[in-house]
Every structure is written in C-alpha cells, then in structure tokens.
Design a protein around this motif. Structure first.
Motif, PDB file in Angstrom:
ATOM      1  N   ALA A  65    -136.554  14.547  12.520  1.00  0.00           N
ATOM      2  CA  ALA A  65    -137.667  14.709  13.459  1.00  0.00           C
ATOM      3  C   ALA A  65    -138.474  15.953  13.089  1.00  0.00           C
ATOM      4  N   LEU A  66    -137.777  17.029  12.765  1.00  0.00           N
ATOM      5  CA  LEU A  66    -138.455  18.254  12.348  1.00  0.00           C
ATOM      6  C   LEU A  66    -139.192  18.050  11.023  1.00  0.00           C
ATOM      7  N   ARG A  67    -138.573  17.341  10.102  1.00  0.00           N
ATOM      8  CA  ARG A  67    -139.192  17.099   8.791  1.00  0.00           C
ATOM      9  C   ARG A  67    -140.464  16.274   8.934  1.00  0.00           C
ATOM     10  N   ARG A  68    -140.419  15.257   9.785  1.00  0.00           N
ATOM     11  CA  ARG A  68    -141.579  14.383   9.987  1.00  0.00           C
ATOM     12  C   ARG A  68    -142.744  15.116  10.647  1.00  0.00           C
ATOM     13  N   ALA A  69    -142.452  16.223  11.317  1.00  0.00           N
ATOM     14  CA  ALA A  69    -143.510  16.998  11.973  1.00  0.00           C
ATOM     15  C   ALA A  69    -144.451  17.634  10.953  1.00  0.00           C
ATOM     16  N   GLY A  70    -144.037  17.728   9.698  1.00  0.00           N
ATOM     17  CA  GLY A  70    -144.851  18.369   8.670  1.00  0.00           C
ATOM     18  C   GLY A  70    -144.773  19.883   8.792  1.00  0.00           C
ATOM     19  N   GLU A  71    -145.341  20.549   7.820  1.00  0.00           N
ATOM     20  CA  GLU A  71    -145.273  22.009   7.814  1.00  0.00           C
ATOM     21  C   GLU A  71    -145.914  22.569   9.058  1.00  0.00           C
ATOM     22  N   PRO A  72    -145.331  23.552   9.657  1.00  0.00           N
ATOM     23  CA  PRO A  72    -144.199  24.369   9.245  1.00  0.00           C
ATOM     24  C   PRO A  72    -142.839  23.816   9.695  1.00  0.00           C
ATOM     25  N   PHE A  73    -142.749  22.518   9.964  1.00  0.00           N
ATOM     26  CA  PHE A  73    -141.492  21.857  10.344  1.00  0.00           C
ATOM     27  C   PHE A  73    -140.914  22.455  11.628  1.00  0.00           C
ATOM     28  N   ARG A  74    -141.765  22.550  12.636  1.00  0.00           N
ATOM     29  CA  ARG A  74    -141.384  23.124  13.933  1.00  0.00           C
ATOM     30  C   ARG A  74    -141.715  22.150  15.052  1.00  0.00           C
ATOM     31  N   LEU A  75    -140.812  22.095  16.024  1.00  0.00           N
ATOM     32  CA  LEU A  75    -141.049  21.338  17.252  1.00  0.00           C
ATOM     33  C   LEU A  75    -140.397  22.067  18.414  1.00  0.00           C
ATOM     34  N   SER A  76    -140.883  21.779  19.592  1.00  0.00           N
ATOM     35  CA  SER A  76    -140.239  22.318  20.786  1.00  0.00           C
ATOM     36  C   SER A  76    -138.976  21.518  21.069  1.00  0.00           C
ATOM     37  N   PRO A  77    -138.011  22.108  21.751  1.00  0.00           N
ATOM     38  CA  PRO A  77    -136.831  21.340  22.144  1.00  0.00           C
ATOM     39  C   PRO A  77    -137.204  20.105  22.972  1.00  0.00           C
ATOM     40  N   GLY A  78    -138.228  20.213  23.806  1.00  0.00           N
ATOM     41  CA  GLY A  78    -138.653  19.062  24.608  1.00  0.00           C
ATOM     42  C   GLY A  78    -139.141  17.906  23.757  1.00  0.00           C
ATOM     43  N   THR A  79    -139.884  18.216  22.718  1.00  0.00           N
ATOM     44  CA  THR A  79    -140.347  17.167  21.800  1.00  0.00           C
ATOM     45  C   THR A  79    -139.156  16.548  21.070  1.00  0.00           C
ATOM     46  N   LEU A  80    -138.196  17.367  20.681  1.00  0.00           N
ATOM     47  CA  LEU A  80    -136.990  16.840  20.028  1.00  0.00           C
ATOM     48  C   LEU A  80    -136.214  15.925  20.973  1.00  0.00           C
ATOM     49  N   VAL A  81    -136.146  16.283  22.248  1.00  0.00           N
ATOM     50  CA  VAL A  81    -135.484  15.438  23.247  1.00  0.00           C
ATOM     51  C   VAL A  81    -136.172  14.081  23.292  1.00  0.00           C
ATOM     52  N   THR A  82    -137.495  14.082  23.350  1.00  0.00           N
ATOM     53  CA  THR A  82    -138.269  12.833  23.412  1.00  0.00           C
ATOM     54  C   THR A  82    -138.059  11.982  22.166  1.00  0.00           C
ATOM     55  N   GLN A  83    -138.063  12.614  21.011  1.00  0.00           N
ATOM     56  CA  GLN A  83    -137.963  11.865  19.762  1.00  0.00           C
ATOM     57  C   GLN A  83    -136.553  11.357  19.463  1.00  0.00           C
ATOM     58  N   THR A  84    -135.537  12.020  20.000  1.00  0.00           N
ATOM     59  CA  THR A  84    -134.160  11.611  19.692  1.00  0.00           C
ATOM     60  C   THR A  84    -133.456  10.946  20.867  1.00  0.00           C
ATOM     61  N   LEU A  85    -134.138  10.856  22.004  1.00  0.00           N
ATOM     62  CA  LEU A  85    -133.624  10.139  23.178  1.00  0.00           C
ATOM     63  C   LEU A  85    -132.282  10.671  23.678  1.00  0.00           C
ATOM     64  N   VAL A  86    -132.179  11.999  23.777  1.00  0.00           N
ATOM     65  CA  VAL A  86    -130.990  12.624  24.366  1.00  0.00           C
ATOM     66  C   VAL A  86    -131.439  13.521  25.508  1.00  0.00           C
ATOM     67  N   THR A  87    -130.483  14.024  26.281  1.00  0.00           N
ATOM     68  CA  THR A  87    -130.811  14.926  27.385  1.00  0.00           C
ATOM     69  C   THR A  87    -131.114  16.319  26.844  1.00  0.00           C
ATOM     70  N   SER A  88    -131.744  17.127  27.681  1.00  0.00           N
ATOM     71  CA  SER A  88    -132.065  18.491  27.241  1.00  0.00           C
ATOM     72  C   SER A  88    -130.794  19.313  27.008  1.00  0.00           C
ATOM     73  N   GLY A  89    -129.759  19.091  27.817  1.00  0.00           N
ATOM     74  CA  GLY A  89    -128.497  19.793  27.609  1.00  0.00           C
ATOM     75  C   GLY A  89    -127.862  19.427  26.280  1.00  0.00           C
ATOM     76  N   THR A  90    -127.904  18.144  25.959  1.00  0.00           N
ATOM     77  CA  THR A  90    -127.381  17.689  24.667  1.00  0.00           C
ATOM     78  C   THR A  90    -128.174  18.302  23.525  1.00  0.00           C
ATOM     79  N   MET A  91    -129.498  18.337  23.669  1.00  0.00           N
ATOM     80  CA  MET A  91    -130.330  18.897  22.606  1.00  0.00           C
ATOM     81  C   MET A  91    -130.048  20.380  22.418  1.00  0.00           C
ATOM     82  N   THR A  92    -129.879  21.118  23.495  1.00  0.00           N
ATOM     83  CA  THR A  92    -129.557  22.544  23.374  1.00  0.00           C
ATOM     84  C   THR A  92    -128.278  22.730  22.561  1.00  0.00           C
ATOM     85  N   ASN A  93    -127.273  21.927  22.865  1.00  0.00           N
ATOM     86  CA  ASN A  93    -126.009  21.985  22.135  1.00  0.00           C
ATOM     87  C   ASN A  93    -126.230  21.643  20.660  1.00  0.00           C
TER      88      ASN A  93
END
Length: 167
Positions: A65-93
């Motif tokens: 998910a970070l790689r697909r974002a393109g340079e600088p390969f950054r995303l917010s945890p919330g965007t990662l939650v949306t893209q990987t379909l997990v809870t925010s607690g799971t994403m933090t871990n």
C-alpha cells in the motif's frame, strides 16, 4: 453431466451431486468450486513468495500500500486502514511491528501537528519490490494455462462478477 476437456476434481464432485440430487442446478458449483480451489493454490503461492523475502502476507499488504502511493511512499495510518481493511488498533500494531523490523518509519505530518505519516524505509522498499517481482513470476506461471487472448477475457469476466462486492 457433460464436460469439455479433461475432467477435474470439480467435475467429479459435481457428477456425484448430480447423481444423488439430479433436481439441483449445479452450475454455480462448477464455477465457484474452481474459483475456491484456485484461491487456495494462489494463497499458498503468495505465502511462499512472501516467505522467500521473510514477509508475512499482512506485512506485504501494508508495505505494498505504501509502495503504490508513489514517492515519498508515505500514507497516514487511516489511509492504510482503509486500504488494508483492518481496524485502527490492528494497524497500529502492524506499524509497530514493521517499524521494529526496519521496514517503515513514522514521521509527524506537516499538515497536522498531531498526525503521523508512515513511510517506507529503503529496506522496506527493497523488500516489497523483491516480493512483488517474485509474486508476479509465480502468478504468471499460473496463467500459462490460458492463451494470451484468454487472459484478458478471464480478467474481464472476474471483474464483472466481483464488481458487485465493490459497491
């Protein structure tokens, strides 16, 4: 039931059902049993490809998910939650674990003092790129059973069937 081409395990299962329950319309079974079997084979192939690069499937999901974002390969945890379909607690871990392995690092968001951005490290970038190349090699071998003209046809048919779940 009639078959085109050599019989497979699904044909044997469908034939047995047809014998004991000739009243059933078994066409969905002929399609989705094969999809299910293919999914199991692909899951094993993916796990094998990722293991070659010391990655778990979930690690690959976050890194890709970070790689697909393109340079600088950054995303917010919330965007990662949306893209990987997990809870925010799971994403933090997951971010904690990936950070401890040196694959990602956290940065303060320049737009929000309280916000955080997750960024791929050079090691994370190298790892996800190598795993993706390996995965595509494996999946391309699976598709050699189809002709070059059949591959886009199958992709289009599967898109039609799966689109109902993306709404």
């Amino acid at each position: 039931m009639e078959h085109t081409g050599p019989a497979d395990e699904v044909d044997r299962i469908v034939d047995a059902w047809h014998h004991v329950r000739p009243d059933l319309e078994l066409e969905p079974l002929t399609v989705f049993s094969r999809v299910s079997r293919l999914a199991r084979h692909l899951d094993l192939a993916r796990r094998t490809a990722f293991a070659r690069h010391s990655l778990e499937t979930w690690e690959f999901d976050v890194l890709s998910a970070l790689r697909r974002a393109g340079e600088p390969f950054r995303l917010s945890p919330g965007t990662l939650v949306t893209q990987t379909l997990v809870t925010s607690g799971t994403m933090t871990n997951r971010i904690d674990r990936l950070e401890s392995r040196g694959f990602v690092q956290r940065h303060r968001s320049p737009d929000d003092r309280r916000g955080v951005l997750v960024e791929l490290t050079e090691e994370g970038l190298a790892r996800v790129d190598a795993a993706m190349s390996d995965l595509l090699d494996i999946e391309a071998k699976v598709l050699t059973a189809l002709s070059p003209t059949e591959r886009p046809q199958l992709a289009a048919l599967l898109r039609t069937v799966t689109a109902q779940f993306d709404e």
